[in-house]
Scaffold this active site. Structure first.
Site, short mmCIF file in Angstrom:
data_model
loop_
_atom_site.label_atom_id
_atom_site.label_comp_id
_atom_site.label_asym_id
_atom_site.label_seq_id
_atom_site.Cartn_x
_atom_site.Cartn_y
_atom_site.Cartn_z
N LYS A 1 0.85 -1.20 0.00
CA LYS A 1 0.00 0.00 0.00
C LYS A 1 0.87 1.24 0.00
O LYS A 1 1.87 1.30 0.73
CB LYS A 1 -0.91 -0.03 1.23
CG LYS A 1 -1.91 1.12 1.31
CD LYS A 1 -2.79 0.98 2.55
CE LYS A 1 -3.83 2.09 2.66
NZ LYS A 1 -4.67 1.93 3.87
N SER B 1 -9.61 1.79 3.27
CA SER B 1 -8.82 2.56 2.34
C SER B 1 -7.80 1.72 1.57
O SER B 1 -7.29 2.17 0.56
CB SER B 1 -8.08 3.66 3.10
OG SER B 1 -7.16 3.09 4.01
N SER C 1 -9.63 -0.50 7.48
CA SER C 1 -9.13 -0.39 6.10
C SER C 1 -8.45 -1.62 5.53
O SER C 1 -8.12 -1.64 4.35
CB SER C 1 -8.17 0.79 5.99
OG SER C 1 -8.91 1.95 5.83
N1 GLN Z 1 -12.93 4.09 6.82
C1 GLN Z 1 -12.23 4.53 7.99
C2 GLN Z 1 -11.84 5.98 7.85
O1 GLN Z 1 -12.13 6.56 6.85
C3 GLN Z 1 -11.05 3.68 8.25
C4 GLN Z 1 -9.86 4.07 7.47
C5 GLN Z 1 -8.67 3.24 7.80
O2 GLN Z 1 -8.78 2.22 8.45
N2 GLN Z 1 -7.51 3.71 7.36
O3 GLN Z 1 -11.26 6.54 8.74
#
Ligand code: GLN
Length: 482
Positions: free
Chosen positions: A80, A155, A179
């Site tokens: 990532k 994400s 994420s």
């Molecule tokens: N969807 C969550 C957010 O927008 C989690 C994001 C993540 O785990 N990086 O914060």
């Protein structure tokens, strides 16, 4: 190369040892397939061919010499793009870092390469890992491999789609509030958020430091276990990385799960849960019961406050962490800068997308004097209550089983106009993040439209082995197909 898209760590290692392909051929195939499809898939932000071939040649030399090639020997791996890879671009899917070259390797990156993995590219994600659909990438979205009109989740959408879509057998993502687990669920991969502190965060670009984790994606539970074992452990560069011995996760994978007690939290099966998801998860629980587990209803009463407290804490931490992108030390500098103030303002305004900007503003507000006690401190208190819910539950159960997301993958564009709707989709993953426990998503069949559905298995701090054993037992009984 036949079956490249279905390879696992074991089949790669076997193929190399039997001389059916070389590590260089595999790396070349990974990059060829990735590049050929990238316009349509959006999975990668960059490829790292030189680095890949260097690593692959080292493996091929070892195979030729009859030396041990390492637990991930020759396996193509995607990273990532919020995780630092020395000498390669690390953009966080942000215009602010579009040309940033990482000056050092993340500890997890060093670890996978030491174990023989071949890093072939950096994957697309939401900007600075903020989002649930990968649509906040400043560059382009990622398509769900099961249905290109749908999001892969976020994400870590690129890392999930890389594995589920056949680009690399394993990948690294990051999980702050879901994420890894949510995109794994949307795409049909295995994804793990380790216990907070199980894996070093050194070299993971910070979003919300008290919640950030690096973790694995894979096609099988065994591969997730192998990858987790590789990256877990203490690290002199991260004082929050626990110096606790790392178990032999893959070696002990087949331990009997009969007799384990599985908690089913009633708050996770209430209003808002899509019927098809509910049905699949119930079927998954029955599969575990058939394997000898005992399911019991439990209650995690503070679940309803999780989203509010998460979005106060993560935005507060993000506003502080992202202050470093000032156009001087890091990130692009605006060309239209008169005074120093203008330079800061323009650089940040031009560099950050709308979601990142929204979170910095929100986080700055909740940390400001006068509001700190009302919002930030309150959110921390609620976080403790949520952690206590789990601690009490784990006094009577060995693991907790829930859905990962209230619904399967949604359509691209479906939720972009309503950030609150997007935030609400994190309800089942955020609680575990706030408590700092371990969680994983395992494939649990498909919706009537053929969309993957993931089942979440949560275990107490540093109890990843139990989680993996349950996932493995589930996979073996055909639970993945549903
Ligand atoms: N969807 C969550 C957010 O927008 C989690 C994001 C993540 O785990 N990086 O914060």
């Amino acid at each position: 190369m036949e079956d490249y898209r279905r390879l696992t760590v074991d089949t790669v290692r076997r193929g190399l040892q039997e001389g059916r392909f070389s590590a260089r051929e595999l790396a070349a195939e990974a990059i060829r397939v990735g590049e050929a499809q990238n316009q349509a898939s959006g999975v990668f932000l960059s490829f790292t061919p030189e680095r890949a071939f260097r690593a692959a040649d080292r493996i091929d030399a070892k195979v030729a010499a009859g030396d041990e090639i390492g637990p991930l020997g020759g396996v193509p791996l995607a990273v990532k793009d919020v995780i630092m890879t020395a000498g390669e671009k690390t953009t966080c899917a942000s215009r602010a870092l579009a040309n940033f070259i990482a000056p050092y390797d993340a500890t997890a990156v060093e670890a996978v390469e030491r174990a023989g993995a071949v890093i072939v590219g950096k994957t697309n994600c939401d900007e600075f890992a903020m989002g649930s659909s990968n649509e906040n990438s400043a560059f382009y979205p990622v398509c769900n491999p099961a249905d290109p009109e749908r999001v892969p989740g976020g994400s870590s959408g690129g890392s999930a789609a890389a594995v589920a879509g056949g680009y690399t057998p394993i990948s690294l993502g990051s999980d702050t509030g879901g994420s890894i687990r949510q995109p794994a669920s949307f795409c049909g991969a295995v994804g793990i958020m380790p216990t907070y502190g199980r894996v070093s965060r050194y070299g993971l670009v910070a979003f919300a430091s008290s919640l950030d984790h690096i973790g694995p994606f894979s096609r099988t539970v065994k591969d997730a276990a192998t990858l987790l074992r590789t990256i877990a452990g203490g690290d002199p560069y991260d004082s929050t990385a626990a110096r606790i011995a790392v178990p032999d996760y893959p070696g002990d994978l087949s331990a009997n799960v009969a007799g384990l007690r599985i908690g089913i939290p009633k708050e996770y099966f209430a209003k808002g849960l899509d019927a098809a998801v509910g049905t699949r998860i119930q079927a998954g629980i029955h599969t575990l019961e058939a394997a000898g587990c005992r399911a019991v209803e439990i209650s995690l009463p503070h679940t309803k406050y999780a989203i509010a407290s998460y979005y106060l804490i993560c935005t507060a931490e993000a506003s502080s962490n992202l202050a470093r992108y000032d156009g001087v030390r890091y990130s692009r500098r605006s060309a239209s800068s008169g005074t120093m103030r203008d330079m800061y303002r323009n650089s940040r305004a031009e560099g950050f997308g709308p979601e990142v900007t929204r979170r910095i503003i929100l986080g700055t507000y909740v940390l400001s004097s006068g509001y700190y006690d009302a919002y930030y401190r309150k959110a921390q208190e609620v976080r403790s209550l949520i952690a206590r819910d789990f601690a009490e539950a784990f006094e009577t159960v060995d693991a907790i089983v829930t859905p990962v997301s209230p619904f399967p993958a949604f359509k691209l564009g479906e939720k972009t106009s309503d950030p609150l709707q997007m935030y609400l989709s994190d309800i089942y993953t955020i609680t575990g993040s706030l408590a700092g426990i371990a969680g994983m998503s395992v494939p649990c069949g498909k919706s009537p439209e053929g969309l993957p559905i993931g089942m979440q298995i949560l275990t107490n701090h540093f109890r990843e082995q139990t989680m993996l054993n349950l996932g493995h037992a589930f996979e073996k009984t055909g639970g993945f197909e549903g």
